[in-house]
Scaffold this active site. Structure first.
Site, PDB file in Angstrom:
ATOM      1  N   LYS A  13       0.726  -1.375   0.015  1.00  0.00           N
ATOM      2  CA  LYS A  13      -0.088  -0.092  -0.112  1.00  0.00           C
ATOM      3  C   LYS A  13       0.864   1.332   0.066  1.00  0.00           C
ATOM      4  O   LYS A  13       0.716   2.134  -0.607  1.00  0.00           O
ATOM      5  CB  LYS A  13      -1.137   0.027   1.291  1.00  0.00           C
ATOM      6  N   ARG A  88      -9.655   1.209   8.734  1.00  0.00           N
ATOM      7  CA  ARG A  88      -9.242   0.040   8.995  1.00  0.00           C
ATOM      8  C   ARG A  88     -10.100  -1.092   9.690  1.00  0.00           C
ATOM      9  O   ARG A  88      -9.919  -2.071  10.170  1.00  0.00           O
ATOM     10  CB  ARG A  88      -8.143   0.302   9.879  1.00  0.00           C
ATOM     11  N   ARG A 127      11.814  -5.260   4.292  1.00  0.00           N
ATOM     12  CA  ARG A 127      11.394  -3.885   4.240  1.00  0.00           C
ATOM     13  C   ARG A 127      12.427  -2.945   4.913  1.00  0.00           C
ATOM     14  O   ARG A 127      12.769  -3.330   6.259  1.00  0.00           O
ATOM     15  CB  ARG A 127      10.022  -3.421   4.730  1.00  0.00           C
ATOM     16  N   ARG A 160      11.477  -1.236  10.543  1.00  0.00           N
ATOM     17  CA  ARG A 160      10.302  -0.838  11.515  1.00  0.00           C
ATOM     18  C   ARG A 160      10.221  -1.954  12.556  1.00  0.00           C
ATOM     19  O   ARG A 160      10.579  -2.992  12.636  1.00  0.00           O
ATOM     20  CB  ARG A 160       8.836  -0.846  10.811  1.00  0.00           C
ATOM     21  N   ARG A 171      -0.263  -8.648  13.365  1.00  0.00           N
ATOM     22  CA  ARG A 171      -0.968  -7.815  12.468  1.00  0.00           C
ATOM     23  C   ARG A 171      -1.838  -8.220  11.378  1.00  0.00           C
ATOM     24  O   ARG A 171      -2.913  -7.948  11.106  1.00  0.00           O
ATOM     25  CB  ARG A 171       0.181  -6.846  11.679  1.00  0.00           C
TER      26      ARG A 171
HETATM   27  P1  AP5 Z   1       4.731  -1.788   1.922  1.00  0.00           P
HETATM   28  O1  AP5 Z   1       4.417  -0.890   0.599  1.00  0.00           O
HETATM   29  O2  AP5 Z   1       5.654  -0.920   2.967  1.00  0.00           O
HETATM   30  O3  AP5 Z   1       3.408  -2.479   2.375  1.00  0.00           O
HETATM   31  P2  AP5 Z   1       2.158  -1.886   3.105  1.00  0.00           P
HETATM   32  O4  AP5 Z   1       1.150  -2.475   2.491  1.00  0.00           O
HETATM   33  O5  AP5 Z   1       2.111  -0.184   3.192  1.00  0.00           O
HETATM   34  O6  AP5 Z   1       2.479  -2.272   4.475  1.00  0.00           O
HETATM   35  P3  AP5 Z   1       2.587  -1.675   6.022  1.00  0.00           P
HETATM   36  O7  AP5 Z   1       3.202  -2.808   6.918  1.00  0.00           O
HETATM   37  O8  AP5 Z   1       3.077  -0.412   6.137  1.00  0.00           O
HETATM   38  O9  AP5 Z   1       1.076  -1.757   6.254  1.00  0.00           O
HETATM   39  P4  AP5 Z   1       0.262  -1.756   7.684  1.00  0.00           P
HETATM   40  O10 AP5 Z   1      -1.089  -1.679   7.113  1.00  0.00           O
HETATM   41  O11 AP5 Z   1       0.602  -2.980   8.560  1.00  0.00           O
HETATM   42  O12 AP5 Z   1       1.178  -0.490   8.298  1.00  0.00           O
HETATM   43  P5  AP5 Z   1       0.749   0.786   8.675  1.00  0.00           P
HETATM   44  O13 AP5 Z   1       1.825   1.691   8.276  1.00  0.00           O
HETATM   45  O14 AP5 Z   1      -0.429   1.097   7.891  1.00  0.00           O
HETATM   46  O15 AP5 Z   1       5.703  -2.890   1.080  1.00  0.00           O
HETATM   47  C1  AP5 Z   1       6.329  -3.931   2.203  1.00  0.00           C
HETATM   48  C2  AP5 Z   1       7.576  -4.335   1.463  1.00  0.00           C
HETATM   49  O16 AP5 Z   1       7.311  -4.969   0.227  1.00  0.00           O
HETATM   50  C3  AP5 Z   1       8.595  -2.995   1.347  1.00  0.00           C
HETATM   51  O17 AP5 Z   1       9.725  -3.321   1.700  1.00  0.00           O
HETATM   52  C4  AP5 Z   1       8.528  -2.763  -0.228  1.00  0.00           C
HETATM   53  O18 AP5 Z   1       9.698  -2.500  -0.802  1.00  0.00           O
HETATM   54  C5  AP5 Z   1       8.040  -4.406  -0.826  1.00  0.00           C
HETATM   55  N1  AP5 Z   1       7.035  -4.440  -1.905  1.00  0.00           N
HETATM   56  C6  AP5 Z   1       6.101  -3.385  -2.174  1.00  0.00           C
HETATM   57  N2  AP5 Z   1       5.675  -3.900  -3.401  1.00  0.00           N
HETATM   58  C7  AP5 Z   1       6.530  -4.882  -3.982  1.00  0.00           C
HETATM   59  C8  AP5 Z   1       6.409  -6.183  -5.169  1.00  0.00           C
HETATM   60  N3  AP5 Z   1       5.296  -5.751  -5.977  1.00  0.00           N
HETATM   61  N4  AP5 Z   1       7.259  -7.073  -5.177  1.00  0.00           N
HETATM   62  C9  AP5 Z   1       8.076  -7.149  -3.961  1.00  0.00           C
HETATM   63  N5  AP5 Z   1       8.382  -6.304  -2.982  1.00  0.00           N
HETATM   64  C10 AP5 Z   1       7.476  -5.356  -2.998  1.00  0.00           C
HETATM   65  O19 AP5 Z   1       0.170   0.861  10.137  1.00  0.00           O
HETATM   66  C11 AP5 Z   1       1.100   0.612  11.396  1.00  0.00           C
HETATM   67  C12 AP5 Z   1       0.551   0.536  12.424  1.00  0.00           C
HETATM   68  O20 AP5 Z   1      -0.113   1.861  12.710  1.00  0.00           O
HETATM   69  C13 AP5 Z   1      -0.858  -0.367  12.671  1.00  0.00           C
HETATM   70  O21 AP5 Z   1      -0.477  -1.712  12.858  1.00  0.00           O
HETATM   71  C14 AP5 Z   1      -1.605   0.385  13.744  1.00  0.00           C
HETATM   72  O22 AP5 Z   1      -1.132   0.236  14.954  1.00  0.00           O
HETATM   73  C15 AP5 Z   1      -1.414   1.736  13.513  1.00  0.00           C
HETATM   74  N6  AP5 Z   1      -2.441   2.466  12.440  1.00  0.00           N
HETATM   75  C16 AP5 Z   1      -2.243   2.773  11.261  1.00  0.00           C
HETATM   76  N7  AP5 Z   1      -3.307   3.104  10.487  1.00  0.00           N
HETATM   77  C17 AP5 Z   1      -4.398   2.882  11.467  1.00  0.00           C
HETATM   78  C18 AP5 Z   1      -6.064   3.089  11.579  1.00  0.00           C
HETATM   79  N8  AP5 Z   1      -6.503   3.500  10.623  1.00  0.00           N
HETATM   80  N9  AP5 Z   1      -6.500   2.628  12.798  1.00  0.00           N
HETATM   81  C19 AP5 Z   1      -5.961   2.179  13.823  1.00  0.00           C
HETATM   82  N10 AP5 Z   1      -4.453   1.887  13.900  1.00  0.00           N
HETATM   83  C20 AP5 Z   1      -3.947   2.488  12.671  1.00  0.00           C
END
Ligand code: AP5
Length: 217
Positions: A13, A88, A127, A160, A171
């Site tokens: 994402k 979410r 990552r 991270r 997660r």
């Molecule tokens: P990446 O693009 O970083 O993946 P992502 O889907 O963004 O993963 P996240 O871990 O950031 O999502 P998340 O939803 O768990 O975390 P968030 O930050 O939102 O890609 C991952 C890796 O794969 C990278 O190394 C990339 O290079 C690689 N990659 C990408 N595409 C590729 C491809 N096509 N081929 C190969 N490799 C590839 O949330 C973190 C925390 O914040 C949550 O756990 C929660 O505590 C809090 N939080 C955030 N939003 C909310 C909410 N709305 N409500 C409550 N708590 C929240």
């Protein structure tokens, strides 16, 4: 255009959000990035969010919704936005719908990035994120030219805290229990579009842009 990206942790994402937002000339609003920025600056918001994030749990809705409500009222989000990581759960989705309706707006499309759990674990364990500009890299799939250094800005890369194996598994459970319900919620609203998010990053971006163009008003 008002877009939500949904998909499990590690689906790509954040990676796709940075390219799609630039192609569509709309701001990327990532709740995870906003929380991490607040944690690193030690703000009150960061202190409230930190323990939940370290466990891989969702930050309480009242905290998250207040933060997103403020962000969506900023000038750059008036003509559209791309939300990464929000909503979410169904209560967050209901709140977003009411908020936008109050501004005579609605979401155009919810883009689901579809990948399986094994791919998620491979992606998250490699990552690396730039401490300075936030650009996301992968040690194997998308490595920078110099190890641990961002090609874009020269910043230091870091892993991270929530990318440890146990936290990744938790997660994924949280995603299945709370966030996956949004797939049927937005399918019922008629605005869900799923794409295969495997393969090279630029191919996924092309697939996503082709899908989004069908929903442009
Ligand atoms: P990446 O693009 O970083 O993946 P992502 O889907 O963004 O993963 P996240 O871990 O950031 O999502 P998340 O939803 O768990 O975390 P968030 O930050 O939102 O890609 C991952 C890796 O794969 C990278 O190394 C990339 O290079 C690689 N990659 C990408 N595409 C590729 C491809 N096509 N081929 C190969 N490799 C590839 O949330 C973190 C925390 O914040 C949550 O756990 C929660 O505590 C809090 N939080 C955030 N939003 C909310 C909410 N709305 N409500 C409550 N708590 C929240």
């Amino acid at each position: 255009m008002r877009v939500v990206l949904v998909g499990p942790p590690g689906a790509g994402k954040g990676t796709q959000a940075q390219f799609l937002a630039s192609h569509l000339s709309i701001p990327k609003i990532s709740t995870g990035d906003i929380f991490r920025d607040n944690v690193s600056r030690g703000t009150g918001l960061g202190q409230r969010a930190q323990a939940y994030m370290e466990r891989g749990d969702l930050v309480p809705d009242e905290v998250t919704i207040a933060m997103v409500t403020d962000r969506l009222q900023e000038d750059d989000a008036q003509a559209g936005f791309l939300l990464d990581g929000f909503p979410r759960n169904v209560p967050q989705a209901e709140t977003l719908k009411k908020l936008l309706a109050g501004w005579d707006n609605r979401l155009d499309v919810v883009l689901e990035l579809v990948v399986d759990d094994d791919e998620v674990v491979r992606r998250l364990s490699g990552r690396r994120t730039c401490r300075r500009c936030g650009r996301v890299w992968h040690a194997t799939f998308d490595p920078p030219a110099r190890p641990e250094t961002c090609d874009d800005c020269g910043g230091e890369l870091f892993q991270r805290d929530d990318d440890r194996e146990n936290t990744i598994r938790h997660r994924l459970e949280v995603y299945q229990q709370q966030t996956a319900l949004l797939i049927s919620y937005y399918a019922d609203e008629g605005i869900l579009l799923g794409i295969d998010a495997t393969g090279p990053v630029d191919e996924v971006t092309d697939r996503a842009l082709a899908a989004l163009r069908r929903f442009m008003r």
